[in-house]
Write an enzyme that holds these catalytic residues in place. Structure first.
Site, mmCIF file in Angstrom:
data_model
loop_
_atom_site.group_PDB
_atom_site.id
_atom_site.type_symbol
_atom_site.label_atom_id
_atom_site.label_comp_id
_atom_site.label_asym_id
_atom_site.label_seq_id
_atom_site.Cartn_x
_atom_site.Cartn_y
_atom_site.Cartn_z
ATOM 1 C CG PHE A 12 42.187 -21.957 40.229
ATOM 2 C CD1 PHE A 12 42.107 -22.696 41.416
ATOM 3 C CD2 PHE A 12 41.332 -22.296 39.185
ATOM 4 C CE1 PHE A 12 41.199 -23.748 41.538
ATOM 5 C CE2 PHE A 12 40.429 -23.335 39.300
ATOM 6 C CZ PHE A 12 40.365 -24.073 40.471
ATOM 7 C CB ALA A 83 51.378 -18.185 31.939
ATOM 8 C CD GLU A 85 45.297 -11.362 31.750
ATOM 9 O OE1 GLU A 85 44.182 -11.353 32.322
ATOM 10 O OE2 GLU A 85 46.324 -10.900 32.277
ATOM 11 C CG ASP A 134 35.085 -26.506 28.332
ATOM 12 O OD1 ASP A 134 35.425 -25.306 28.400
ATOM 13 O OD2 ASP A 134 34.314 -27.031 29.152
ATOM 14 C CE1 TYR A 159 40.999 -18.111 28.606
ATOM 15 C CE2 TYR A 159 38.823 -19.091 28.330
ATOM 16 C CZ TYR A 159 40.139 -19.192 28.756
ATOM 17 O OH TYR A 159 40.597 -20.357 29.321
ATOM 18 C CE LYS A 163 43.986 -21.378 27.048
ATOM 19 N NZ LYS A 163 45.231 -21.419 27.868
ATOM 20 N N PRO A 290 27.553 -10.875 26.938
ATOM 21 C CG PRO A 290 28.391 -8.791 26.327
ATOM 22 C CD PRO A 290 28.289 -9.736 27.491
HETATM 23 P P1 NAD Z 1 44.350 -17.886 36.649
HETATM 24 O O1 NAD Z 1 43.788 -16.679 35.997
HETATM 25 O O2 NAD Z 1 43.927 -18.245 38.023
HETATM 26 O O3 NAD Z 1 45.947 -17.819 36.676
HETATM 27 C C1 NAD Z 1 46.688 -17.396 35.570
HETATM 28 C C2 NAD Z 1 48.121 -17.227 36.025
HETATM 29 O O4 NAD Z 1 48.899 -16.805 34.875
HETATM 30 C C3 NAD Z 1 48.297 -16.152 37.091
HETATM 31 O O5 NAD Z 1 49.163 -16.612 38.105
HETATM 32 C C4 NAD Z 1 48.908 -14.977 36.338
HETATM 33 O O6 NAD Z 1 49.734 -14.145 37.152
HETATM 34 C C5 NAD Z 1 49.719 -15.710 35.277
HETATM 35 N N1 NAD Z 1 49.978 -14.865 34.090
HETATM 36 C C6 NAD Z 1 49.085 -14.084 33.425
HETATM 37 N N2 NAD Z 1 49.703 -13.444 32.409
HETATM 38 C C7 NAD Z 1 51.008 -13.850 32.435
HETATM 39 C C8 NAD Z 1 52.138 -13.560 31.633
HETATM 40 N N3 NAD Z 1 52.048 -12.693 30.596
HETATM 41 N N4 NAD Z 1 53.305 -14.144 31.927
HETATM 42 C C9 NAD Z 1 53.409 -15.024 32.981
HETATM 43 N N5 NAD Z 1 52.373 -15.316 33.777
HETATM 44 C C10 NAD Z 1 51.186 -14.745 33.503
HETATM 45 O O7 NAD Z 1 44.066 -19.082 35.627
HETATM 46 P P2 NAD Z 1 43.614 -20.595 35.869
HETATM 47 O O8 NAD Z 1 42.161 -20.618 36.056
HETATM 48 O O9 NAD Z 1 44.516 -21.184 36.868
HETATM 49 O O10 NAD Z 1 43.914 -21.196 34.416
HETATM 50 C C11 NAD Z 1 45.202 -21.732 34.109
HETATM 51 C C12 NAD Z 1 45.164 -22.258 32.674
HETATM 52 O O11 NAD Z 1 44.149 -23.246 32.545
HETATM 53 C C13 NAD Z 1 44.849 -21.193 31.629
HETATM 54 O O12 NAD Z 1 45.650 -21.420 30.500
HETATM 55 C C14 NAD Z 1 43.387 -21.424 31.289
HETATM 56 O O13 NAD Z 1 43.081 -21.033 29.971
HETATM 57 C C15 NAD Z 1 43.275 -22.916 31.471
HETATM 58 N N6 NAD Z 1 41.950 -23.405 31.837
HETATM 59 C C16 NAD Z 1 41.332 -22.956 32.977
HETATM 60 C C17 NAD Z 1 40.081 -23.475 33.341
HETATM 61 C C18 NAD Z 1 39.366 -23.028 34.571
HETATM 62 O O14 NAD Z 1 38.219 -23.430 34.795
HETATM 63 N N7 NAD Z 1 39.962 -22.235 35.439
HETATM 64 C C19 NAD Z 1 39.465 -24.425 32.531
HETATM 65 C C20 NAD Z 1 40.118 -24.828 31.357
HETATM 66 C C21 NAD Z 1 41.358 -24.328 31.047
HETATM 67 O O1 DAU Z 2 35.108 -23.905 30.485
HETATM 68 C C1 DAU Z 2 36.425 -23.646 30.872
HETATM 69 C C2 DAU Z 2 36.535 -22.176 31.203
HETATM 70 O O2 DAU Z 2 35.833 -21.994 32.427
HETATM 71 C C3 DAU Z 2 37.963 -21.687 31.339
HETATM 72 O O3 DAU Z 2 38.614 -21.820 30.101
HETATM 73 C C4 DAU Z 2 37.981 -20.210 31.768
HETATM 74 O O4 DAU Z 2 39.301 -19.775 31.991
HETATM 75 C C5 DAU Z 2 37.200 -20.092 33.062
HETATM 76 O O5 DAU Z 2 37.105 -18.721 33.419
HETATM 77 C C6 DAU Z 2 35.797 -20.673 32.896
HETATM 78 O O6 DAU Z 2 34.989 -19.860 32.005
HETATM 79 P P1 DAU Z 2 33.448 -19.584 32.298
HETATM 80 O O7 DAU Z 2 33.040 -18.339 31.628
HETATM 81 O O8 DAU Z 2 32.628 -20.803 32.062
HETATM 82 O O9 DAU Z 2 33.540 -19.398 33.918
HETATM 83 P P2 DAU Z 2 32.874 -18.320 34.898
HETATM 84 O O10 DAU Z 2 33.143 -18.797 36.283
HETATM 85 O O11 DAU Z 2 33.219 -16.928 34.545
HETATM 86 O O12 DAU Z 2 31.316 -18.528 34.603
HETATM 87 C C7 DAU Z 2 30.690 -19.795 34.739
HETATM 88 C C8 DAU Z 2 29.252 -19.622 34.273
HETATM 89 O O13 DAU Z 2 28.567 -18.781 35.204
HETATM 90 C C9 DAU Z 2 29.105 -18.946 32.919
HETATM 91 O O14 DAU Z 2 27.986 -19.497 32.247
HETATM 92 C C10 DAU Z 2 28.852 -17.488 33.260
HETATM 93 C C11 DAU Z 2 28.082 -17.578 34.560
HETATM 94 N N1 DAU Z 2 28.281 -16.485 35.525
HETATM 95 C C12 DAU Z 2 29.554 -16.156 35.879
HETATM 96 C C13 DAU Z 2 29.787 -15.162 36.809
HETATM 97 C C14 DAU Z 2 31.193 -14.753 37.196
HETATM 98 C C15 DAU Z 2 27.186 -15.873 36.110
HETATM 99 O O15 DAU Z 2 26.029 -16.205 35.794
HETATM 100 N N2 DAU Z 2 27.417 -14.881 37.021
HETATM 101 C C16 DAU Z 2 28.667 -14.499 37.407
HETATM 102 O O16 DAU Z 2 28.811 -13.582 38.241
#
Ligand code: NAD
Ligand code: DAU
Length: 354
Positions: A12, A83, A85, A134, A159, A163, A290
């Site tokens: 993403f 990259a 999970e 965060d 997770y 991180k 949880p």
């Molecule tokens: P995502 O899950 O959409 O994408 C992760 C990508 O990493 C995928 O393309 C996957 O194929 C790749 N990947 C997974 N395991 C791998 C491996 N072993 N080797 C190489 N590639 C691998 O994640 P995202 O939401 O785009 O998040 C990207 C980064 O930003 C992450 O480090 C995440 O912790 C951080 N982050 C995300 C958010 C958020 O809200 N999405 C917020 C804060 C920080």
């Molecule tokens: O805060 C940054 C993080 O945001 C990133 O580091 C993570 O990679 C990213 O996945 C995200 O984590 P959250 O757990 O906050 O995001 P998620 O979209 O899974 O959930 C957002 C909020 O909504 C959280 O309080 C859980 C709740 N939720 C989520 C899902 C998927 C629900 O209530 N129902 C749902 O079906």
């Protein structure tokens, strides 16, 4: 020419960042290392298929030899490490892969950079930008002030703990080896290309299919929402102007309870698709996640004062743009909802949801 290794660039935020770089730094050479897990999708990079400035390498960041080989082969002088999970619920069901990818993968990248950059001339100015979250600061109460970069770490989920472990390794490589690292910790991103397991795209998908939208607990947990394009702009700013060894918080400054957020999202979706009818009826309260963190909130004065970055896209505008993107990419949405994803949903919420 600057050669940047982007990891996780088919996911993403990574895919958004790769597109952002192509627009804003067209002369950079991008090597995109991605394992293409369920969350990585080459379709997110389709328009770059014949682009000589972008090379997609399918591979694992936790394979040391492969990673070291890329540094040697391409002469990498910048790393932007996405990259990972990333889904908290998956980390609760199956934590092992989070430790492998997030901790071990970060270690192998750091080690490859350390070895490769030992003999680089100073003018190469190498930089290693590690993208963190965060969530490493742990849960806040409703009235707590937003946390600064100096706050102690208190991760809750596997997770967040993985991180946090990666962040500590990155910090140690600065302190011990003076590797020029930078860390960013950001809040919840949303926007195009987000995999529909995360709250916003999942809710859009469920609404389009007229299926229940599960909110954990009473929907009172608070998240701060950052439009992905604002995040990409912050990352390029930190990569180019940040001070090695420093950490920068990146916030959206738009806190909402999950219930408020989903209501706003559904009202915007309903305006664009009145044929879907009243969507709020789909909101369903389900048992809580949880260890569910109550609230995250970041103080991002440092990046504002030091580097002049602040978010520009407000939540309503960002959600509107996000919904429009999903509505015009329904085939993308259907394709990423593969069999494996459906199995995960079934484990998580039972058969009724899918
Ligand atoms: P995502 O899950 O959409 O994408 C992760 C990508 O990493 C995928 O393309 C996957 O194929 C790749 N990947 C997974 N395991 C791998 C491996 N072993 N080797 C190489 N590639 C691998 O994640 P995202 O939401 O785009 O998040 C990207 C980064 O930003 C992450 O480090 C995440 O912790 C951080 N982050 C995300 C958010 C958020 O809200 N999405 C917020 C804060 C920080
Ligand atoms: O805060 C940054 C993080 O945001 C990133 O580091 C993570 O990679 C990213 O996945 C995200 O984590 P959250 O757990 O906050 O995001 P998620 O979209 O899974 O959930 C957002 C909020 O909504 C959280 O309080 C859980 C709740 N939720 C989520 C899902 C998927 C629900 O209530 N129902 C749902 O079906």
């Amino acid at each position: 020419m600057i050669k940047v290794l982007v990891t996780g660039g088919a996911g993403f935020i990574g895919a958004n960042f790769v597109h952002f770089l192509r627009r804003h730094r067209p002369d950079w050479q991008i090597i995109n290392l991605d394992l293409l897990t369920y969350a990585g999708n080459p379709e997110n990079l389709r328009d770059l298929e014949n682009d000589p400035q972008h090379t997609l390498v399918k591979g694992d960041v936790a394979e040391g030899e492969l990673v070291a080989g890329l540094f040697a082969r391409y002469g990498i002088s910048r790393v932007v490490h996405f990259a990972a999970e990333t889904h908290v619920d998956r980390s609760i069901l199956d934590p092992a892969v989070f430790v492998r990818t997030n901790v071990l993968g970060t270690f192998f990248l750091l080690e490859a950079a350390r070895q490769a950059w030992k003999d680089l001339p100073q003018e190469a100015a190498p930089r290693f930008l590690h993208i963190s979250t965060d969530e490493v600061y742990g849960s806040l109460g409703s009235k707590d002030p937003p946390v600064t970069e100096a706050a102690p770490y208190a991760p809750s989920s596997p997770y967040a703990a993985s991180k946090a472990g990666a962040d500590f390794l990155v910090r140690s490589y600065f302190r011990t080896y003076r590797l020029p690292v930078l860390i960013t910790n950001c809040s919840n991103n949303y926007g195009p290309y987000q995999f529909p397991e995360k709250l916003i795209p999942f809710s859009i998908r469920q609404a389009l299919e007229q299926k229940p939208i599960p909110l954990y607990g009473q929907g009172g947990n608070v998240r701060d929402w950052l439009f992905v394009e604002d995040h990409c702009r912050a990352l390029l700013t930190v990569l180019e102007q940040g001070q090695p060894g420093e950490t920068y918080n990146i916030a959206g400054l738009q806190e909402k309870t999950n219930l408020e957020l989903v209501r706003l999202l559904l009202s915007l979706l309903q305006e664009m698709r009145p044929d879907l009818g009243d969507l709020e009826r789909l909101i369903t309260f389900v048992p809580d996640r949880p260890g569910h963190d109550w609230r995250y909130a970041l103080n991002c004065r440092k990046i504002d004062t030091a580097l002049g970055w602040r978010p520009q896209v407000n939540l309503e505008e960002g959600l509107g743009r996000t919904i429009s993107w999903y509505l015009s990419h329904l085939e993308w949405l259907n394709r990423v909802c593969s069999g494996a994803y459906r199995q995960f949903l079934q484990k998580q919420y039972g058969a009724g949801v899918i």
